[in-house]
Design a protein around this motif. Structure first.
Motif, PDB file in Angstrom:
ATOM      1  N   MET A  64       1.030   0.923 -10.340  1.00 16.98           N
ATOM      2  CA  MET A  64       2.338   1.741 -10.699  1.00 16.98           C
ATOM      3  C   MET A  64       3.368   1.329  -9.755  1.00 16.98           C
ATOM      4  N   GLN A  65       2.905   1.150  -8.674  1.00 17.38           N
ATOM      5  CA  GLN A  65       4.038   0.685  -7.348  1.00 17.38           C
ATOM      6  C   GLN A  65       4.656  -0.656  -7.901  1.00 17.38           C
ATOM      7  N   HIS A  66       3.596  -1.364  -8.219  1.00 21.37           N
ATOM      8  CA  HIS A  66       4.063  -2.796  -8.701  1.00 21.37           C
ATOM      9  C   HIS A  66       4.813  -2.971  -9.875  1.00 21.37           C
ATOM     10  N   ALA A  67       4.517  -2.022 -10.801  1.00 23.88           N
ATOM     11  CA  ALA A  67       5.101  -1.843 -11.924  1.00 23.88           C
ATOM     12  C   ALA A  67       6.704  -1.325 -11.813  1.00 23.88           C
ATOM     13  N   ILE A  68       6.496  -0.351 -10.810  1.00 22.08           N
ATOM     14  CA  ILE A  68       8.019   0.199 -10.507  1.00 22.08           C
ATOM     15  C   ILE A  68       9.076  -0.712 -10.001  1.00 22.08           C
ATOM     16  N   ALA A  69       8.538  -1.630  -9.181  1.00 21.56           N
ATOM     17  CA  ALA A  69       9.241  -2.715  -8.547  1.00 21.56           C
ATOM     18  C   ALA A  69       9.750  -3.831  -9.728  1.00 21.56           C
ATOM     19  N   SER A  70       8.884  -4.002 -10.682  1.00 18.54           N
ATOM     20  CA  SER A  70       9.164  -4.819 -11.871  1.00 18.54           C
ATOM     21  C   SER A  70      10.229  -4.084 -12.644  1.00 18.54           C
ATOM     22  N   ALA A  71       9.957  -2.803 -12.921  1.00 23.83           N
ATOM     23  CA  ALA A  71      11.145  -1.965 -13.878  1.00 23.83           C
ATOM     24  C   ALA A  71      12.355  -1.958 -13.184  1.00 23.83           C
ATOM     25  N   ARG A 131       4.834   2.558   1.259  1.00 28.55           N
ATOM     26  CA  ARG A 131       4.450   1.276   1.880  1.00 28.55           C
ATOM     27  C   ARG A 131       4.129   0.171   0.941  1.00 28.55           C
ATOM     28  N   ILE A 132       3.197   0.526  -0.063  1.00 29.05           N
ATOM     29  CA  ILE A 132       3.073  -0.364  -1.310  1.00 29.05           C
ATOM     30  C   ILE A 132       4.144  -0.876  -1.795  1.00 29.05           C
ATOM     31  N   LEU A 133       5.038   0.025  -2.293  1.00 27.44           N
ATOM     32  CA  LEU A 133       6.197  -0.186  -2.926  1.00 27.44           C
ATOM     33  C   LEU A 133       7.176  -1.137  -2.497  1.00 27.44           C
ATOM     34  N   VAL A 134       7.296  -0.799  -1.162  1.00 26.71           N
ATOM     35  CA  VAL A 134       8.301  -1.927  -0.277  1.00 26.71           C
ATOM     36  C   VAL A 134       7.774  -3.296  -0.220  1.00 26.71           C
ATOM     37  N   ASN A 135       6.333  -3.333   0.149  1.00 25.49           N
ATOM     38  CA  ASN A 135       5.857  -4.596  -0.173  1.00 25.49           C
ATOM     39  C   ASN A 135       5.789  -5.512  -1.423  1.00 25.49           C
ATOM     40  N   TYR A 136       5.548  -4.732  -2.446  1.00 27.89           N
ATOM     41  CA  TYR A 136       5.728  -5.216  -3.690  1.00 27.89           C
ATOM     42  C   TYR A 136       6.964  -5.836  -4.024  1.00 27.89           C
ATOM     43  N   ARG A 137       7.926  -5.158  -3.612  1.00 27.09           N
ATOM     44  CA  ARG A 137       9.387  -5.405  -3.942  1.00 27.09           C
ATOM     45  C   ARG A 137       9.642  -6.832  -3.172  1.00 27.09           C
ATOM     46  N   LYS A 138       9.180  -6.811  -2.003  1.00 25.02           N
ATOM     47  CA  LYS A 138       9.419  -8.185  -1.249  1.00 25.02           C
ATOM     48  C   LYS A 138       8.712  -9.205  -2.056  1.00 25.02           C
ATOM     49  N   ALA A 139       7.522  -8.640  -2.500  1.00 23.04           N
ATOM     50  CA  ALA A 139       6.616  -9.660  -3.082  1.00 23.04           C
ATOM     51  C   ALA A 139       7.577 -10.478  -4.638  1.00 23.04           C
ATOM     52  N   LEU A 167       8.833 -20.435   1.180  1.00 25.98           N
ATOM     53  CA  LEU A 167       8.755 -19.501   0.208  1.00 25.98           C
ATOM     54  C   LEU A 167       7.596 -18.890  -0.124  1.00 25.98           C
ATOM     55  N   THR A 168       6.453 -19.532  -0.177  1.00 27.74           N
ATOM     56  CA  THR A 168       5.053 -19.355  -0.439  1.00 27.74           C
ATOM     57  C   THR A 168       4.389 -18.470   0.650  1.00 27.74           C
ATOM     58  N   THR A 169       4.986 -18.907   1.807  1.00 24.35           N
ATOM     59  CA  THR A 169       4.484 -18.044   3.087  1.00 24.35           C
ATOM     60  C   THR A 169       4.937 -16.782   3.019  1.00 24.35           C
ATOM     61  N   ASP A 170       6.463 -16.316   2.636  1.00 27.06           N
ATOM     62  CA  ASP A 170       6.900 -15.151   2.566  1.00 27.06           C
ATOM     63  C   ASP A 170       6.058 -14.269   1.472  1.00 27.06           C
ATOM     64  N   TYR A 171       5.900 -14.748   0.212  1.00 23.81           N
ATOM     65  CA  TYR A 171       5.402 -14.388  -0.807  1.00 23.81           C
ATOM     66  C   TYR A 171       3.973 -13.981  -0.571  1.00 23.81           C
ATOM     67  N   TYR A 172       3.065 -14.768   0.040  1.00 21.69           N
ATOM     68  CA  TYR A 172       1.836 -14.470   0.668  1.00 21.69           C
ATOM     69  C   TYR A 172       1.727 -13.261   1.522  1.00 21.69           C
ATOM     70  N   ARG A 173       2.632 -13.221   2.481  1.00 20.02           N
ATOM     71  CA  ARG A 173       2.619 -12.194   3.289  1.00 20.02           C
ATOM     72  C   ARG A 173       2.906 -10.769   2.707  1.00 20.02           C
ATOM     73  N   ALA A 174       4.024 -11.025   1.998  1.00 21.95           N
ATOM     74  CA  ALA A 174       4.133  -9.590   1.203  1.00 21.95           C
ATOM     75  C   ALA A 174       3.276  -9.021   0.176  1.00 21.95           C
ATOM     76  N   ALA A 175       2.877 -10.071  -0.375  1.00 20.93           N
ATOM     77  CA  ALA A 175       1.516  -9.659  -1.364  1.00 20.93           C
ATOM     78  C   ALA A 175       0.414  -9.407  -0.644  1.00 20.93           C
ATOM     79  N   PHE A 176      -0.132 -10.078   0.328  1.00 21.79           N
ATOM     80  CA  PHE A 176      -1.043  -9.710   1.024  1.00 21.79           C
ATOM     81  C   PHE A 176      -1.178  -8.327   1.577  1.00 21.79           C
ATOM     82  N   ARG A 177       0.001  -7.933   2.257  1.00 21.20           N
ATOM     83  CA  ARG A 177       0.286  -6.543   2.811  1.00 21.20           C
ATOM     84  C   ARG A 177       0.091  -5.374   1.713  1.00 21.20           C
ATOM     85  N   ALA A 178       0.677  -5.850   0.434  1.00 20.66           N
ATOM     86  CA  ALA A 178       0.480  -4.721  -0.623  1.00 20.66           C
ATOM     87  C   ALA A 178      -0.860  -4.902  -0.993  1.00 20.66           C
TER      88      ALA A 178
END
Length: 389
Positions: A223-230, A103-111, A148-159
């Motif tokens: 790590m979940q955030h870093a995986i999405a970045s990687a 769940r964290i990885l999915v939301n970080y990808r969206k963010a 755009l910022t609302t989409d980012y906020y929602r995904a980042a907030f969920r993560a």
């Protein structure tokens, strides 16, 4: 800490240098379909996040594992039965971690995707500020940016919410473990098989494990955030130039002779309509021609093909009777001059901008080029002349 700090900066340095070098090799078509903001995010924030994980993250994991293993070892030495009960906590934590991971990885990808679009919007608004001002698009751009910022906020907030929830769950499992030790240790104390001191030691070791477990949970969330970045960094690294030198390509030495289009068809995408089809054209050596036609007729595309920024979908382009795909890209690009409708000025002096295409050019050659193009007069009017920023 000193060595880890150095390693972290070296990882960032190597990643960014490698990515920037790779970007220089990619074809023009890659930049036509890839937003600038997406590329900037990969090279800057994503590389930083990866470097943090492989340095500070790994350091924290090693320290935490050593602390946890040491605590478990001493608990087994004191009372293997109670230690076994504590050890049951490990697979429970694994199950909890896997549940949160997905769940964290999915939301970080969206963010990360939303962040790339935000960076792209910044870039477009700054580079296109004249058009925005001329067409009074400020309010509309602000509304679009708000989406755009609302989409980012929602995904980042969920993560962030899931990451924050992960730590209390770990603490609840640890507290349950302490409760088990107190209960079963008390039973064994009543039976005379365990002392109060041993129970206190067990509780102390569990408490000692609590912070390392929490630290591992924090690293796991990062790590979940870093995986999405990687994933995004590697997708950039894996991009292959569409126009490359053929095996045994030759440097032409000089480019002379006619330029001939033989039955050339070109389309930007495999499934798109061709820009032009079965085009035959001969441009004689020394000849000056003008391409005239409506917008979208393919004038710029034809020039891009001559420069080999793109290659024909079918047919051939010949220079002096030789298929230009048999020549090296450097050999072609270094011998073709282009004056763009809207030139791009790089940071630095006027002299450095003129010298940009041939770094070994002398000051005299730079000034001669400016004289030939009619620029010497207004350049000389600046207080610093050719050294004006």
């Amino acid at each position: 800490i000193y060595l880890t700090g150095i390693l972290g900066h070296r990882v960032q340095y190597d990643l960014r240098k490698k990515l920037f070098g790779h970007l220089q090799k990619l074809s023009v078509s890659y930049y036509s379909r890839t937003p600038v903001g997406w590329i900037m995010s990969r090279v800057t924030s994503d590389t930083e996040r990866i470097a943090d994980l492989v340095t500070w993250g790994m350091l924290d994991v090693v320290w935490s594992l050593v602390s946890i293993v040491t605590s478990l070892l001493f608990m087994f030495m004191i009372n293997w039965q109670l230690a076994l009960a504590v050890f049951i906590m490990v697979p429970i934590l694994v199950v909890v971690a896997v549940w949160f991971e997905r769940r964290i990885l999915v939301n970080y990808r969206k963010a990360r995707k939303a962040n790339s679009r935000i960076t792209g919007a910044y870039n477009e608004s700054i580079t296109g500020v004249r058009v925005i001002k001329a067409l009074r698009r400020e309010e509309r751009n602000l509304d679009e940016f708000d989406v755009l910022t609302t989409d980012y906020y929602r995904a980042a907030f969920r993560a962030a919410w899931l990451s924050a929830l992960f730590l209390p769950v770990v603490q609840i499992i640890s507290a349950t473990c302490i409760g088990m030790v107190i209960y079963f240790g008390g039973v064994q104390f009543q039976n005379g098989t365990m002392s109060i001191g041993s129970i206190q030691a067990f509780i102390g070791y569990i408490t000692f494990m609590l912070w390392p477990v929490q630290e591992m949970a924090r690293v796991f969330a990062s790590m979940q955030h870093a995986i999405a970045s990687a994933e995004r960094v590697f997708s950039l690294e894996d991009a292959v130039p569409e126009v490359q030198d053929r095996p045994n390509a030759l440097d032409p030495g000089t480019l002379r002779g006619d330029i001939v289009f033989e039955n050339v068809t070109f389309r930007y995408e495999d499934d798109s309509e061709p820009v032009f089809a079965n085009l035959d054209l001969r441009i004689k050596a020394g000849e000056t021609i003008a391409l005239v036609g409506p917008t979208g007729a393919g004038k710029s595309t034809l020039v891009n093909l001559v420069c080999r920024f793109y290659e024909p979908t079918s047919g051939r382009i010949l220079i002096n009777g030789r298929d230009y795909t048999e020549l090296t890209l450097h050999g072609i690009h270094s011998r073709i001059g282009i004056v763009l409708q809207t030139p791009h000025l790089f940071g630095g002096s006027i002299r450095e901008n003129i010298r940009y295409g041939r770094l070994e050019a002398t000051d005299e050659e730079v000034e001669q080029a400016a004289i030939m193009t009619g620029a010497h007069g207004f350049i000389s009017s600046f207080s610093s002349g050719y050294d004006e920023e």
